[in-house]
Motif scaffolding. Structure first.
Motif, PDB file in Angstrom:
ATOM      1  N   PRO A   1     -41.625  17.677 -37.369  1.00 16.65           N
ATOM      2  CA  PRO A   1     -41.347  19.007 -36.830  1.00 16.65           C
ATOM      3  C   PRO A   1     -39.861  19.295 -36.628  1.00 16.65           C
ATOM      4  O   PRO A   1     -39.429  20.443 -36.713  1.00 16.65           O
ATOM      5  CB  PRO A   1     -42.101  19.029 -35.498  1.00 16.65           C
ATOM      6  N   TRP A   2     -39.100  18.271 -36.354  1.00 15.21           N
ATOM      7  CA  TRP A   2     -37.664  18.434 -36.096  1.00 15.21           C
ATOM      8  C   TRP A   2     -36.891  17.480 -36.995  1.00 15.21           C
ATOM      9  O   TRP A   2     -37.442  16.507 -37.509  1.00 15.21           O
ATOM     10  CB  TRP A   2     -37.337  18.182 -34.626  1.00 15.21           C
ATOM     11  N   ILE A   3     -35.614  17.699 -37.163  1.00 15.95           N
ATOM     12  CA  ILE A   3     -34.820  16.932 -38.123  1.00 15.95           C
ATOM     13  C   ILE A   3     -34.832  15.438 -37.839  1.00 15.95           C
ATOM     14  O   ILE A   3     -34.987  14.632 -38.749  1.00 15.95           O
ATOM     15  CB  ILE A   3     -33.376  17.478 -38.182  1.00 15.95           C
ATOM     16  N   ALA A   4     -34.694  15.069 -36.580  1.00 13.38           N
ATOM     17  CA  ALA A   4     -34.618  13.647 -36.247  1.00 13.38           C
ATOM     18  C   ALA A   4     -35.977  13.054 -35.865  1.00 13.38           C
ATOM     19  O   ALA A   4     -36.043  11.904 -35.465  1.00 13.38           O
ATOM     20  CB  ALA A   4     -33.609  13.414 -35.134  1.00 13.38           C
ATOM     21  N   GLY A   5     -37.036  13.827 -35.955  1.00  9.17           N
ATOM     22  CA  GLY A   5     -38.352  13.289 -35.624  1.00  9.17           C
ATOM     23  C   GLY A   5     -39.204  14.259 -34.842  1.00  9.17           C
ATOM     24  O   GLY A   5     -39.285  15.436 -35.174  1.00  9.17           O
ATOM     25  N   ASP A   6     -39.809  13.771 -33.772  1.00 10.82           N
ATOM     26  CA  ASP A   6     -40.750  14.570 -32.991  1.00 10.82           C
ATOM     27  C   ASP A   6     -40.113  15.401 -31.885  1.00 10.82           C
ATOM     28  O   ASP A   6     -40.776  16.245 -31.296  1.00 10.82           O
ATOM     29  CB  ASP A   6     -41.814  13.652 -32.354  1.00 10.82           C
ATOM     30  N   ALA A   7     -38.854  15.156 -31.585  1.00 12.89           N
ATOM     31  CA  ALA A   7     -38.188  15.870 -30.488  1.00 12.89           C
ATOM     32  C   ALA A   7     -36.995  16.665 -30.996  1.00 12.89           C
ATOM     33  O   ALA A   7     -36.271  16.233 -31.895  1.00 12.89           O
ATOM     34  CB  ALA A   7     -37.731  14.879 -29.427  1.00 12.89           C
ATOM     35  N   TYR A   8     -36.804  17.839 -30.428  1.00 13.78           N
ATOM     36  CA  TYR A   8     -35.640  18.675 -30.714  1.00 13.78           C
ATOM     37  C   TYR A   8     -34.387  17.918 -30.288  1.00 13.78           C
ATOM     38  O   TYR A   8     -34.355  17.320 -29.213  1.00 13.78           O
ATOM     39  CB  TYR A   8     -35.777  19.980 -29.923  1.00 13.78           C
ATOM     40  N   SER A   9     -33.352  17.934 -31.136  1.00 17.44           N
ATOM     41  CA  SER A   9     -32.171  17.130 -30.840  1.00 17.44           C
ATOM     42  C   SER A   9     -30.888  17.850 -31.268  1.00 17.44           C
ATOM     43  O   SER A   9     -30.919  18.962 -31.801  1.00 17.44           O
ATOM     44  CB  SER A   9     -32.263  15.785 -31.575  1.00 17.44           C
ATOM     45  N   PHE A  10     -29.792  17.161 -31.073  1.00 18.37           N
ATOM     46  CA  PHE A  10     -28.487  17.687 -31.480  1.00 18.37           C
ATOM     47  C   PHE A  10     -28.460  17.977 -32.978  1.00 18.37           C
ATOM     48  O   PHE A  10     -27.788  18.907 -33.424  1.00 18.37           O
ATOM     49  CB  PHE A  10     -27.386  16.701 -31.088  1.00 18.37           C
ATOM     50  N   ALA A  11     -29.192  17.209 -33.759  1.00 21.53           N
ATOM     51  CA  ALA A  11     -29.256  17.454 -35.209  1.00 21.53           C
ATOM     52  C   ALA A  11     -29.826  18.844 -35.485  1.00 21.53           C
ATOM     53  O   ALA A  11     -29.333  19.561 -36.373  1.00 21.53           O
ATOM     54  CB  ALA A  11     -30.109  16.386 -35.879  1.00 21.53           C
ATOM     55  N   ASP A  12     -30.828  19.248 -34.734  1.00 18.32           N
ATOM     56  CA  ASP A  12     -31.421  20.575 -34.905  1.00 18.32           C
ATOM     57  C   ASP A  12     -30.451  21.674 -34.469  1.00 18.32           C
ATOM     58  O   ASP A  12     -30.332  22.702 -35.138  1.00 18.32           O
ATOM     59  CB  ASP A  12     -32.715  20.675 -34.100  1.00 18.32           C
ATOM     60  N   ILE A  13     -29.769  21.455 -33.377  1.00 21.47           N
ATOM     61  CA  ILE A  13     -28.789  22.429 -32.893  1.00 21.47           C
ATOM     62  C   ILE A  13     -27.695  22.635 -33.941  1.00 21.47           C
ATOM     63  O   ILE A  13     -27.336  23.769 -34.269  1.00 21.47           O
ATOM     64  CB  ILE A  13     -28.176  21.972 -31.553  1.00 21.47           C
ATOM     65  N   THR A  14     -27.190  21.554 -34.476  1.00 20.75           N
ATOM     66  CA  THR A  14     -26.123  21.621 -35.477  1.00 20.75           C
ATOM     67  C   THR A  14     -26.596  22.342 -36.737  1.00 20.75           C
ATOM     68  O   THR A  14     -25.883  23.196 -37.280  1.00 20.75           O
ATOM     69  CB  THR A  14     -25.635  20.204 -35.818  1.00 20.75           C
ATOM     70  N   ALA A  15     -27.783  22.013 -37.198  1.00 18.97           N
ATOM     71  CA  ALA A  15     -28.303  22.659 -38.409  1.00 18.97           C
ATOM     72  C   ALA A  15     -28.582  24.137 -38.167  1.00 18.97           C
ATOM     73  O   ALA A  15     -28.334  24.969 -39.049  1.00 18.97           O
ATOM     74  CB  ALA A  15     -29.556  21.944 -38.881  1.00 18.97           C
ATOM     75  N   LEU A  16     -29.083  24.479 -36.997  1.00 16.48           N
ATOM     76  CA  LEU A  16     -29.341  25.882 -36.675  1.00 16.48           C
ATOM     77  C   LEU A  16     -28.039  26.682 -36.702  1.00 16.48           C
ATOM     78  O   LEU A  16     -27.991  27.780 -37.282  1.00 16.48           O
ATOM     79  CB  LEU A  16     -30.020  25.994 -35.311  1.00 16.48           C
ATOM     80  N   ILE A  17     -27.003  26.150 -36.117  1.00 13.88           N
ATOM     81  CA  ILE A  17     -25.698  26.819 -36.132  1.00 13.88           C
ATOM     82  C   ILE A  17     -25.185  26.941 -37.560  1.00 13.88           C
ATOM     83  O   ILE A  17     -24.675  27.997 -37.966  1.00 13.88           O
ATOM     84  CB  ILE A  17     -24.693  26.060 -35.238  1.00 13.88           C
ATOM     85  N   THR A  18     -25.330  25.892 -38.339  1.00 20.48           N
ATOM     86  CA  THR A  18     -24.884  25.904 -39.730  1.00 20.48           C
ATOM     87  C   THR A  18     -25.598  27.005 -40.518  1.00 20.48           C
ATOM     88  O   THR A  18     -24.960  27.777 -41.257  1.00 20.48           O
ATOM     89  CB  THR A  18     -25.138  24.533 -40.390  1.00 20.48           C
ATOM     90  N   ILE A  19     -26.892  27.092 -40.364  1.00 23.88           N
ATOM     91  CA  ILE A  19     -27.662  28.102 -41.098  1.00 23.88           C
ATOM     92  C   ILE A  19     -27.308  29.504 -40.619  1.00 23.88           C
ATOM     93  O   ILE A  19     -27.168  30.429 -41.428  1.00 23.88           O
ATOM     94  CB  ILE A  19     -29.165  27.813 -40.991  1.00 23.88           C
ATOM     95  N   ASP A  20     -27.137  29.686 -39.331  1.00 22.54           N
ATOM     96  CA  ASP A  20     -26.747  31.007 -38.823  1.00 22.54           C
ATOM     97  C   ASP A  20     -25.383  31.436 -39.365  1.00 22.54           C
ATOM     98  O   ASP A  20     -25.205  32.590 -39.762  1.00 22.54           O
ATOM     99  CB  ASP A  20     -26.744  31.021 -37.296  1.00 22.54           C
ATOM    100  N   PHE A  21     -24.420  30.536 -39.410  1.00 21.78           N
ATOM    101  CA  PHE A  21     -23.112  30.861 -39.990  1.00 21.78           C
ATOM    102  C   PHE A  21     -23.238  31.142 -41.474  1.00 21.78           C
ATOM    103  O   PHE A  21     -22.602  32.066 -42.002  1.00 21.78           O
ATOM    104  CB  PHE A  21     -22.099  29.732 -39.758  1.00 21.78           C
ATOM    105  N   ALA A  22     -24.046  30.361 -42.166  1.00 18.10           N
ATOM    106  CA  ALA A  22     -24.232  30.559 -43.607  1.00 18.10           C
ATOM    107  C   ALA A  22     -24.849  31.920 -43.893  1.00 18.10           C
ATOM    108  O   ALA A  22     -24.454  32.597 -44.855  1.00 18.10           O
ATOM    109  CB  ALA A  22     -25.100  29.447 -44.177  1.00 18.10           C
ATOM    110  N   ARG A  23     -25.791  32.328 -43.081  1.00 17.18           N
ATOM    111  CA  ARG A  23     -26.396  33.651 -43.276  1.00 17.18           C
ATOM    112  C   ARG A  23     -25.359  34.762 -43.104  1.00 17.18           C
ATOM    113  O   ARG A  23     -25.398  35.753 -43.827  1.00 17.18           O
ATOM    114  CB  ARG A  23     -27.556  33.848 -42.313  1.00 17.18           C
TER     115      ARG A  23
END
Length: 67
Positions: A17-39
């Motif tokens: 469900p999340w980049i690093a496994g079963d829990a939301y983590s800094f990896a998800d935060i970083t990727a979300l920011i990356t995708i938002d900037f890319a958009r």
């Protein structure tokens, strides 16, 4: 480069469900920011990146995403 990132992220999210496994983590935060900037730079997610789309929807509705 962008397509490779999206493809790799989509593959990573195929069985979790999340980049690093079963829990939301800094990896998800970083990727979300990356995708938002890319958009904002007019780089969209690939239509074939269903896992990323699912993940992005789940990450975007978290309260911390609107902070």
């Amino acid at each position: 480069m962008w397509r490779q990132f999206v493809d790799a992220l989509d593959e990573r999210l195929a069985d979790r469900p999340w980049i690093a496994g079963d829990a939301y983590s800094f990896a998800d935060i970083t990727a979300l920011i990356t995708i938002d900037f890319a958009r904002s730079a007019k780089l969209d997610l690939r239509e074939t990146a269903g896992n990323v789309a699912r993940w992005y929807e789940a990450a975007s509705v978290r309260p911390s995403a609107s902070a």
